[in-house]
Design a protein around this motif. Structure first.
Motif, PDB file in Angstrom:
ATOM      1  N   ILE A  48       0.890  -1.218   0.113  1.00  0.00           N
ATOM      2  CA  ILE A  48       0.082  -0.209  -0.276  1.00  0.00           C
ATOM      3  C   ILE A  48       0.878   1.710  -0.009  1.00  0.00           C
ATOM      4  N   ASN A  49       1.091   2.225  -1.010  1.00  0.00           N
ATOM      5  CA  ASN A  49       1.596   3.490  -0.900  1.00  0.00           C
ATOM      6  C   ASN A  49       0.542   4.441  -1.134  1.00  0.00           C
ATOM      7  N   TYR A  50       0.618   5.291  -0.548  1.00  0.00           N
ATOM      8  CA  TYR A  50      -0.206   6.719   0.536  1.00  0.00           C
ATOM      9  C   TYR A  50       0.096   8.132   0.540  1.00  0.00           C
ATOM     10  N   VAL A  51      -0.468   8.837   0.314  1.00  0.00           N
ATOM     11  CA  VAL A  51       0.300  10.720   1.267  1.00  0.00           C
ATOM     12  C   VAL A  51      -0.721  10.838   2.522  1.00  0.00           C
ATOM     13  N   ASN A  52      -0.941  11.050   3.119  1.00  0.00           N
ATOM     14  CA  ASN A  52      -1.754  11.646   3.955  1.00  0.00           C
ATOM     15  C   ASN A  52      -1.587  12.949   3.415  1.00  0.00           C
ATOM     16  N   ALA A  53      -2.685  13.969   3.629  1.00  0.00           N
ATOM     17  CA  ALA A  53      -2.124  15.287   3.518  1.00  0.00           C
ATOM     18  C   ALA A  53      -2.930  16.220   4.506  1.00  0.00           C
ATOM     19  N   GLY A  54      -2.081  15.784   5.665  1.00  0.00           N
ATOM     20  CA  GLY A  54      -3.215  16.773   6.764  1.00  0.00           C
ATOM     21  C   GLY A  54      -4.815  16.081   7.432  1.00  0.00           C
ATOM     22  N   HIS A  55      -4.489  15.154   6.745  1.00  0.00           N
ATOM     23  CA  HIS A  55      -5.858  14.180   7.194  1.00  0.00           C
ATOM     24  C   HIS A  55      -6.071  13.080   8.646  1.00  0.00           C
ATOM     25  N   PRO A  56      -7.258  12.957   8.827  1.00  0.00           N
ATOM     26  CA  PRO A  56      -7.282  12.045  10.244  1.00  0.00           C
ATOM     27  C   PRO A  56      -6.248  10.758   9.589  1.00  0.00           C
ATOM     28  N   GLY A  58      -3.385  -5.355  10.827  1.00  0.00           N
ATOM     29  CA  GLY A  58      -3.516  -6.942  10.459  1.00  0.00           C
ATOM     30  C   GLY A  58      -3.631  -8.009  10.117  1.00  0.00           C
ATOM     31  N   ALA A  59      -3.763  -8.504   9.906  1.00  0.00           N
ATOM     32  CA  ALA A  59      -4.322 -10.678   9.757  1.00  0.00           C
ATOM     33  C   ALA A  59      -4.491 -10.706  11.489  1.00  0.00           C
ATOM     34  N   GLY A  60      -3.326 -10.489  12.287  1.00  0.00           N
ATOM     35  CA  GLY A  60      -3.022 -10.886  13.390  1.00  0.00           C
ATOM     36  C   GLY A  60      -3.680  -9.614  14.289  1.00  0.00           C
ATOM     37  N   GLY A  61      -4.557  -8.754  13.965  1.00  0.00           N
ATOM     38  CA  GLY A  61      -5.591  -7.877  14.800  1.00  0.00           C
ATOM     39  C   GLY A  61      -3.963  -6.548  15.375  1.00  0.00           C
ATOM     40  N   THR A  62      -2.433  -6.376  14.428  1.00  0.00           N
ATOM     41  CA  THR A  62      -2.016  -5.143  15.186  1.00  0.00           C
ATOM     42  C   THR A  62      -2.451  -3.959  14.183  1.00  0.00           C
ATOM     43  N   GLN A  63      -2.674  -2.779  14.586  1.00  0.00           N
ATOM     44  CA  GLN A  63      -3.451  -1.457  14.443  1.00  0.00           C
ATOM     45  C   GLN A  63      -1.703  -0.843  14.025  1.00  0.00           C
ATOM     46  N   ASN A  64      -1.789  -0.167  12.630  1.00  0.00           N
ATOM     47  CA  ASN A  64      -1.289   0.281  12.525  1.00  0.00           C
ATOM     48  C   ASN A  64      -1.456   2.215  11.815  1.00  0.00           C
ATOM     49  N   PRO A  65      -1.728   2.698  12.948  1.00  0.00           N
ATOM     50  CA  PRO A  65      -2.113   4.058  11.543  1.00  0.00           C
ATOM     51  C   PRO A  65      -1.476   4.902  10.961  1.00  0.00           C
ATOM     52  N   LEU A  66      -1.984   5.727  10.023  1.00  0.00           N
ATOM     53  CA  LEU A  66      -1.492   6.209   8.715  1.00  0.00           C
ATOM     54  C   LEU A  66      -1.414   7.386   8.590  1.00  0.00           C
ATOM     55  N   HIS A  67      -0.770   7.909   9.803  1.00  0.00           N
ATOM     56  CA  HIS A  67      -0.437   9.321  10.006  1.00  0.00           C
ATOM     57  C   HIS A  67      -0.220  10.751   9.401  1.00  0.00           C
ATOM     58  N   ALA A  68      -0.168  11.487   8.894  1.00  0.00           N
ATOM     59  CA  ALA A  68      -0.204  12.934   7.888  1.00  0.00           C
ATOM     60  C   ALA A  68       1.418  13.060   7.436  1.00  0.00           C
ATOM     61  N   THR A  69       1.707  12.997   6.137  1.00  0.00           N
ATOM     62  CA  THR A  69       2.929  13.077   5.572  1.00  0.00           C
ATOM     63  C   THR A  69       3.063  14.197   4.975  1.00  0.00           C
ATOM     64  N   ALA A  70       2.058  15.141   5.596  1.00  0.00           N
ATOM     65  CA  ALA A  70       1.965  15.985   4.568  1.00  0.00           C
ATOM     66  C   ALA A  70       0.743  17.967   5.068  1.00  0.00           C
ATOM     67  N   HIS A 130       5.107  13.891   0.024  1.00  0.00           N
ATOM     68  CA  HIS A 130       5.466  12.669   0.230  1.00  0.00           C
ATOM     69  C   HIS A 130       4.602  11.190   0.821  1.00  0.00           C
ATOM     70  N   SER A 131       5.143  10.317  -0.153  1.00  0.00           N
ATOM     71  CA  SER A 131       4.791   9.333  -0.216  1.00  0.00           C
ATOM     72  C   SER A 131       5.014   8.751   1.250  1.00  0.00           C
ATOM     73  N   SER A 132       4.486   7.281   1.254  1.00  0.00           N
ATOM     74  CA  SER A 132       4.890   6.478   2.102  1.00  0.00           C
ATOM     75  C   SER A 132       3.955   4.628   1.899  1.00  0.00           C
ATOM     76  N   SER A 133       4.340   3.529   2.234  1.00  0.00           N
ATOM     77  CA  SER A 133       4.326   2.235   2.058  1.00  0.00           C
ATOM     78  C   SER A 133       4.179   1.831   3.237  1.00  0.00           C
ATOM     79  N   LEU A 134       2.950   0.473   3.195  1.00  0.00           N
ATOM     80  CA  LEU A 134       3.462  -0.476   3.824  1.00  0.00           C
ATOM     81  C   LEU A 134       2.940  -1.265   3.262  1.00  0.00           C
ATOM     82  N   PRO A 135       3.739  -2.451   3.477  1.00  0.00           N
ATOM     83  CA  PRO A 135       3.484  -3.983   3.136  1.00  0.00           C
ATOM     84  C   PRO A 135       2.686  -4.910   4.488  1.00  0.00           C
TER      85      PRO A 135
END
Length: 403
Positions: free
Chosen positions: A293-301, A307-319, A331-336
């Motif tokens: 997953i590639n993403y850009v978060n522009a000031g958004h919540p 993940g399948a194991g229940g681990t949670q990972n917030p995708l914080h703002a990158t711009a 700037h983009s971030s990626s999440l495998p």
């Protein structure tokens, strides 16, 4: 950190250029009920309420970049137990051989808030009573002198107003239908399932979303929130819609999509600062073949990946939000991912500041619940929180299951 600063009667912390906590004194740790190793290296968002996270991204960081210092900004911290702590923040940016850091002094202000609120309420009540009395006397004198002459004029004005209201209601209803018809339909296949919910607080909304299949294995998902509510915000969202739809379906990268949306907003307003609107947005490109997953978060919540194991990972703002600054670099971030998982994207209308994690907790408690049932649970929870806090805002969220 020297002992005098470590035990100072106020909180002190140092942030990296990316917003990570690099130093914190013992006073602030005691206030927040954290141990030092639990916060060092974590993002500033870790100790902020959700509303404060938005304020931090939309105002605190941009102002700091412009002025290099901040004086007496009000913000809310969140303790490890979930308690909200109001503080005043003074901050300054310093640059040395080790790089650029932000030093912050945080002063708790619970009692001050209570005293100021009581004084303000008493002052407002007195002023309102005096103004009401003066207004009533003036209106009575005018009414007695002009009532007979104004009766027929008032009847005609009322008639025209009623017709105008009917015409406006018909036009707004048509605009609402056009806005809702622009929303994309759910996607369901053996790779992915995407569903969404959307409800305007009035006839028209400043929230908008879209999700599209780019090719056999790639999907683009965007959600955005224009500042404000009503007609002006809705007009801006509808001007952005064909732009991001065309770019996403053409397979443009998240950075290029955000850059073009930012350029479009600046071109709309040019030098008209009074009319200028900004927009928070997050765009994700999901590649099911590469499981990335590639993403850009522009000031958004922050969106949430679980993940399948229940681990949670917030995708914080990158711009910062789009339309806010000229020549913003995105700037983009990626999440495998390896075994699938679940995504939640939302606007601030579905996340109450006093219950900042209730949606995250709901996802964690129901990891295997079908997406349709999970959507209903979110709506039930959202309705409960709206009633409890008398909140009225545009509501929009997207649920994604990766298989």
């Amino acid at each position: 950190m020297d002992k005098q600063l470590n035990d100072a009667p106020c909180g002190f912390l140092t942030l990296s250029e990316e917003g990570s906590i690099v130093a914190v004194n013992r006073t602030l740790l005691n206030i927040l009920n954290y141990e030092q190793e639990q916060v060092i290296g974590q993002h500033m968002d870790t100790i902020l309420t959700v509303s404060a996270q938005l304020f931090y991204q939309l105002y605190f960081v941009p102002l700091l970049k412009l002025e290099h210092h901040i004086e007496e900004i009000y913000i809310s911290l969140r303790t490890r137990d979930g308690e909200e702590i109001p503080v005043l923040v003074n901050a300054v940016v310093r640059t040395d051989s080790g790089g650029t850091v932000t030093e912050c002094v945080l002063i708790p202000m619970r009692k001050r808030n209570e005293y100021e609120n009581e004084l303000l309420m008493a002052k407002n009540a007195a002023q309102e009573a005096l103004l009401a009395k003066q207004k009533a006397n003036a209106e009575l004198e005018i009414a007695l002198g002009t009532l007979k002459a104004k009766q027929e004029e008032l009847l005609e004005t009322n008639k025209q107003n009623e017709q105008f209201k009917l015409n406006t209601k018909r036009e707004l209803e048509l605009a609402r239908k056009i806005q809702e018809n622009s929303l994309t339909e759910p996607i369901v296949n053996d790779q992915i399932q995407i569903d969404a919910y959307y409800k305007a607080s009035s006839e028209l909304s400043g929230d908008l979303y879209g999700f599209y299949q780019i090719d056999e294995h790639r999907y683009g998902i965007i959600i955005l929130d224009v500042m404000g509510h009503g007609i002006s915000s809705a007009l801006i969202t509808m001007s952005l819609h064909p732009l991001f739809q065309r770019q996403i379906t053409q397979g443009l990268s998240p950075v290029k999509v955000m850059k073009e949306l930012d350029r479009h907003l600046h071109s709309l307003f040019q030098n008209d600062e009074e009319a200028r609107h900004y927009c928070t947005a997050i765009y994700l490109e999901i590649d099911t073949a590469r499981q990335k997953i590639n993403y850009v978060n522009a000031g958004h919540p922050p969106a949430l990946w679980q993940g399948a194991g229940g681990t949670q990972n917030p995708l914080h703002a990158t711009a910062p939000p789009i339309g806010m600054f000229e020549d913003t670099v995105f700037h983009s971030s990626s999440l495998p991912y390896t075994e699938g998982g679940r995504l939640l994207l939302y606007t601030d209308g579905v996340m109450d500041p006093t219950a900042s994690c209730y949606l995250f907790d709901l996802l964690k408690d129901h990891p295997d619940l079908p997406i349709a049932d999970l959507k209903e649970k979110i709506l039930t929870s959202l309705h409960h929180h709206k009633e409890a806090h008398h909140k009225s805002d545009d509501e929009c969220f997207i649920l994604v299951d990766l298989k």
